[in-house]
Design an enzyme around this catalytic site. Sequence first.
Site, PDB file in Angstrom:
ATOM      1  N   HIS A  72      -6.405  -1.142  -8.220  1.00 31.98           N
ATOM      2  CA  HIS A  72      -6.819  -1.998  -7.093  1.00 31.98           C
ATOM      3  C   HIS A  72      -8.334  -2.111  -7.031  1.00 31.98           C
ATOM      4  CE1 HIS A  72      -8.746  -1.982  -3.123  1.00 31.98           C
ATOM      5  NE2 HIS A  72      -7.923  -2.980  -2.852  1.00 31.98           N
ATOM      6  N   HIS A  94      -5.511  -5.722   0.507  1.00 32.44           N
ATOM      7  CA  HIS A  94      -5.545  -4.428  -0.179  1.00 32.44           C
ATOM      8  C   HIS A  94      -4.168  -4.055  -0.731  1.00 32.44           C
ATOM      9  CE1 HIS A  94      -6.549  -0.116  -0.766  1.00 32.44           C
ATOM     10  NE2 HIS A  94      -5.385   0.116  -0.190  1.00 32.44           N
ATOM     11  N   ASP A 120       0.838  -1.198   0.000  1.00 31.09           N
ATOM     12  CA  ASP A 120       0.000   0.000   0.000  1.00 31.09           C
ATOM     13  C   ASP A 120       0.873   1.247   0.000  1.00 31.09           C
ATOM     14  OD1 ASP A 120      -2.438   1.310  -0.028  1.00 31.09           O
ATOM     15  OD2 ASP A 120      -2.736   1.177   2.139  1.00 31.09           O
ATOM     16  N   HIS A 142      -4.251   2.911  -7.072  1.00 28.49           N
ATOM     17  CA  HIS A 142      -5.401   2.568  -6.241  1.00 28.49           C
ATOM     18  C   HIS A 142      -6.654   2.346  -7.081  1.00 28.49           C
ATOM     19  CE1 HIS A 142      -3.102   3.412  -2.589  1.00 28.49           C
ATOM     20  NE2 HIS A 142      -4.095   2.835  -1.936  1.00 28.49           N
TER      21      HIS A 142
END
Length: 363
Positions: free
Chosen positions: A257, A271, A171, A254
């Site tokens: 993702h 995540h 992340d 992101h």
Amino acid sequence: MAKIMISPGKYIQGNGELANIAQYVSVLGGKALCLISESGLKRVKATVDKSFEIENITVKYDLSSGECCMTEVNRIIKVCEDNNVNVLIGIGGGKIIDTIKAVGYYKDIPVVIVPTIAATDAPCSALSVLYTDTGVFDKYLFLKQNPNIVLVDTGIIAKAPVRLLVSGMGDALATYFEARACEKSNAITCAAGTTTLAASALAKLCYDTLIAEGYKSKLAVEEGVCTKSVEKIVEANTLLSGIGFESGGIAAAHAIHNGFTVLPACHHMYHGEKVAFGTLAQLVLEDAPMEEIEEVLYFCNNVGLPTTLKQLGINEIKPEEIMEVAKVATSKEDTAHNMPFDVTPEDVYAAILTANKLGEDYI
């Protein structure tokens, strides 16, 4: 447009610091609701109870459903109203943290965050990522303020499964590259302004810390010990990445993702693991120098982050599924459009497949 930077009211990090939680909570309220998992409660209840007894603070524990969705948020709001709660505590991982922050937003109650893992940059942010009841990305909920207090006990985090710390590195890996893209495009960040010099510097420091300390910290946590390297990575995953993404901006990594959340084959991935692959795909999107891509590939392979679709759980690449990921990633409301150029579903589709080949060849 103004340059804006936001951060939690107070950040506290140290080995064994959970024992002091009550002295920090006491300035915010005397009747607390603590959202926690069943396993988390078993690990920390004695420590938390002892601290609250000293400060004469009442605490009610509530077990998380495991999902951060409006159904869960509304359930906890009802618990708060039934018990006249005036301070909220979230002890656990990203979904517990985002849930309790959302409750604080709707109830206008102070929030204390106690991450038991360093798997995401959620603890410090004024943002909750909401999913549907079945775990598909729903929306970003932008909050009125960051948590009042973030308390990080690195001794607890060092004893969590190493995969969680590595996921947090995944992340955090996106932080610098997304902030860099947002600075180039002059995009509006989660702080409702453009990137500050401070946020950009913290994002770069986050990346440099990962490269320098990531592998060493992984080895230490595999042994369940907290070293200086672990302390640095916990701060990078939590504080540097938290401020860096929020005030520096998020972009394609992101968004990609979020696209992968539509594929059931990826639902078992954390995540940060999906964000790591999204970072690689973003670098392909912007045609980053091969030296930069190779440094990211080396880092990911060294600490155990996925660089191929197979490592994400996609054993058979179906073009229609990858295109669906690309379409979700480039939806009007998502952050792929913070890149300093136009991004289409076809662009993301091509970047995902190319990133996958880069990962396969590197392995």
